[in-house]
Scaffold this motif. Structure first.
Motif, PDB file in Angstrom:
ATOM      1  N   ARG A   1     153.790  23.984  21.805  1.00 34.94           N
ATOM      2  CA  ARG A   1     155.097  23.769  21.174  1.00 34.94           C
ATOM      3  C   ARG A   1     154.928  23.323  19.733  1.00 34.94           C
ATOM      4  O   ARG A   1     155.675  23.728  18.843  1.00 34.94           O
ATOM      5  N   LYS A   2     153.918  22.478  19.472  1.00 31.39           N
ATOM      6  CA  LYS A   2     153.666  22.010  18.119  1.00 31.39           C
ATOM      7  C   LYS A   2     153.235  23.158  17.227  1.00 31.39           C
ATOM      8  O   LYS A   2     153.648  23.246  16.050  1.00 31.39           O
ATOM      9  N   LYS A   3     152.438  24.073  17.759  1.00 29.38           N
ATOM     10  CA  LYS A   3     151.983  25.221  16.987  1.00 29.38           C
ATOM     11  C   LYS A   3     153.160  26.128  16.627  1.00 29.38           C
ATOM     12  O   LYS A   3     153.259  26.629  15.500  1.00 29.38           O
ATOM     13  N   ILE A   4     154.057  26.358  17.605  1.00 26.42           N
ATOM     14  CA  ILE A   4     155.233  27.193  17.351  1.00 26.42           C
ATOM     15  C   ILE A   4     156.116  26.550  16.298  1.00 26.42           C
ATOM     16  O   ILE A   4     156.649  27.231  15.397  1.00 26.42           O
ATOM     17  N   ALA A   5     156.311  25.225  16.388  1.00 29.23           N
ATOM     18  CA  ALA A   5     157.144  24.532  15.409  1.00 29.23           C
ATOM     19  C   ALA A   5     156.540  24.620  14.018  1.00 29.23           C
ATOM     20  O   ALA A   5     157.248  24.796  13.020  1.00 29.23           O
TER      21      ALA A   5
END
Length: 284
Positions: free
Chosen positions: A7-11
């Motif tokens: 999720r952090k990578k997508i954000a």
């Protein structure tokens, strides 16, 4: 890679900034540069899509294009409207025919002709034999009959109209009487506002109308080619073609029409198209 890291990578990628540069092809000079992120791009495309959808919806609901979008529904709607208008046309034509029939009937009565509503079968006397032998009577009886015929009126010669009595249309004060010299072929009866005006006898309402001079008018046809006319009323209680009984309320006292100077009833009686004095047949 766990879910949090994904999720952090997508954000991080969605917030990464990109620069869109438009250059002059010949000089390679920058003409326009736009900084975008994937998130902004998604929001921009979503906004364009919503705007486009709104425009399409507007065109197909508020402009003539809706006729093509809802063609089948419109065909059903207009078909139903056409049927309604056709039924209304038939109804109006029937009313026009009834009005014309009532007008012709009134003209017949005022001209002294028979009413079109009066379909009383007449006795066929063409085949009645008059060949009979008179009963022999005594000399005294013959003399009595001769004297009676000279001194008395044969009751058979009296018309039913002369023997008929009518119901008074209104109780009040007579302010003007029947006068042929002044062309006042009626009796004026003053009374309180909205007092019930009643039919003088059994009959059929052949006309209800309003004129600038006489206001609200109702005309009733009775037997023996007698019609009664009631003018200046404030309201008409019966419709054309209605059957009324003697003493039944048909209108209300008013002062409608230019010829009216107060609350009263202008009452006329006609026999075979000729005006007659109502006081000869009604006790007011």
């Amino acid at each position: 890679m766990n879910f949090k890291e994904y999720r952090k990578k997508i954000a991080t990628k969605s917030l990464t900034k990109y620069v869109l540069v438009l250059k002059n092809r010949e000089t390679l000079e920058d003409k326009l540069s736009i900084t975008l992120t994937p998130l902004n791009l998604i929001l921009l495309l979503s906004g364009i899509f919503v705007l486009f959808a709104f425009i399409i919806l507007f065109l197909f609901t508020r402009t003539p294009l809706r006729e093509y979008a809802y063609r089948s529904q419109n065909e059903t709607f207009y078909k139903n409207e056409f049927l309604k208008m056709n039924n209304l046309k038939d109804s109006l034509m029937l009313k026009i025919e009834n009005i014309e029939k009532e007008r012709q009937n009134l003209l017949n009565i005022l001209s002294g002709n028979d009413s079109i509503y009066q379909n009383v079968p007449l006795t066929d006397t063409a085949n009645v034999s008059l060949d009979f032998e008179a009963d022999k009577i005594s000399e005294d009886e013959a003399k009595f009959r001769e004297e009676y015929e000279k001194t008395s009126q044969n009751l058979a010669e009296i018309s039913p109209f002369e023997l008929k009595t009518f119901f008074p249309p209104l109780k009040g004060f007579i302010t003007d009487t029947f006068n042929t010299e002044t062309n006042h072929f009626a009796i004026d009866i003053a009374s309180a506002k909205n007092t019930a005006i009643k039919s003088i006898g059994n009959g059929t309402v052949i006309a209800t109308d309003w004129t600038p001079e006489n206001g609200n008018i109702i005309i009733i046809q009775h037997s023996d080619n007698v019609i009664s006319v009631y003018k200046h009323s404030s309201a008409i209680l019966k419709k054309s073609g209605s059957y009324v009984s003697a003493g039944e309320p048909i209108a209300l006292v008013g002062t409608t029409g230019e010829l009216s100077s107060g609350y009263h009833l202008h009452f006329e009686m006609w026999k075979n198209g000729t005006p007659v004095n109502p006081k000869d047949f009604i006790i007011f």
